[in-house]
Write an enzyme that holds these catalytic residues in place. Sequence first.
Site, PDB file in Angstrom:
ATOM      1  N   HIS A 314      10.331  -2.481  -2.172  1.00 12.30           N
ATOM      2  CA  HIS A 314       9.304  -2.907  -1.220  1.00 12.30           C
ATOM      3  C   HIS A 314       8.361  -3.912  -1.871  1.00 12.30           C
ATOM      4  O   HIS A 314       8.115  -4.999  -1.335  1.00 12.30           O
ATOM      5  CB  HIS A 314       8.538  -1.663  -0.754  1.00 12.30           C
ATOM      6  N   GLU A 315       7.844  -3.544  -3.038  1.00  8.97           N
ATOM      7  CA  GLU A 315       6.868  -4.414  -3.700  1.00  8.97           C
ATOM      8  C   GLU A 315       7.507  -5.704  -4.199  1.00  8.97           C
ATOM      9  O   GLU A 315       6.899  -6.773  -4.108  1.00  8.97           O
ATOM     10  CB  GLU A 315       6.190  -3.673  -4.850  1.00  8.97           C
ATOM     11  N   HIS A 318       7.590  -8.504  -1.733  1.00  7.54           N
ATOM     12  CA  HIS A 318       6.327  -9.166  -1.388  1.00  7.54           C
ATOM     13  C   HIS A 318       6.094 -10.457  -2.167  1.00  7.54           C
ATOM     14  O   HIS A 318       5.383 -11.351  -1.687  1.00  7.54           O
ATOM     15  CB  HIS A 318       5.143  -8.238  -1.654  1.00  7.54           C
TER      16      HIS A 318
END
Length: 362
Positions: A314-315, A318
């Site tokens: 997820h990170e 980004h």
Amino acid sequence: MSLGRRGCESRWLGAALGLLLLGACGAPESRPATPAEVARDAVAGEVAVALSVPHAALASRESAWVTVTLTNVSGSPVRVLKRHTVAGGLREDLLSVTVDGVSVPYQGRRYHWAPPRETDFLRLEPGEQVSHVVDIGAVYDLSRTGHYRLRYQAPAVERANVAALRSDDLEVDIAGRPFVAPWREAPGTVSAQALTTSHCVEPTHPAATLNAAFSAARAMAADGLQYFNLFIPPSRYTNWFGTTTSARVATVKRHFQSISGAFETQSVVIDCSCTDADSYSYVYPSDPFRIFVCGLFWAAPTYGTDSKGGLLVHEMSHFTAVAGTDEWATGQTACRALATSNPTKAIDNADSHEYFAEDLSQ
């Protein structure tokens, strides 16, 4: 900004007085709601938001202090989500900032929040007002001299029944000043698998746990990329990204090429300095490849839904150098709904990438 002592809970009626109080004792403290107290979540129009600055024009030698004041204008107690205030500083992109009509991008943290809990709200009694002061120059690039327009715009949280908070526009002339990025590099420790950690101390931040999480993220990202070489069954894609088109599928494939490539070839840093108990992790999107893990990260499983491995994927998504994803929806239910209602946003949504990567059963 840390919360002040209860003796410093005077109402800040103006920016000048607000700055004096800030220097004397910090921002006023707001008490969270307790389960025994009945309060409604803030809805549009019940909490007024006002912005103020000490001068109509700020010199380059001055910090860009902005006072944010929240007032319960209803006749009943209301609750406001703390992360949508600046009580702890600007932890989200809560302001619209433009200079001479050109948008100024947010340069601060992008958090992966947990669903709101009771302790994540503050309670405002009828007529109660709280103010906090923040330096917007710490997270918005004010290097350009010009006429700035500021507006507070905390988003709604539908699954928590929290309405958006909005202010009127505030206009101020700001002389440009050098922008100093909010992130700070720190020496790290390199593990056997070339993962670097920073501020991670045994036994609070076990190296074995972080190594396992990193290995899980690498495996999930590689599996996600391999899926696009086979693309069977399509339901794994459609569950999280919606109906297929060649362009959208190609976009998500590129994302996983970049995500997997970063885990395999880049110097990834896991930073344990975050102490926020209401979030899993955060990154500065413009600062690859440092991932800050927070309080809720440690209780997550290594694999599976909302896992440590998935959180790292997820990170990683980004970072602007990787996929530059946004936060359009969080949680499995919201992500499935987003895939159905807006596939264009789904392929730009970090949680959708996480759940796709965690979906190893297909």
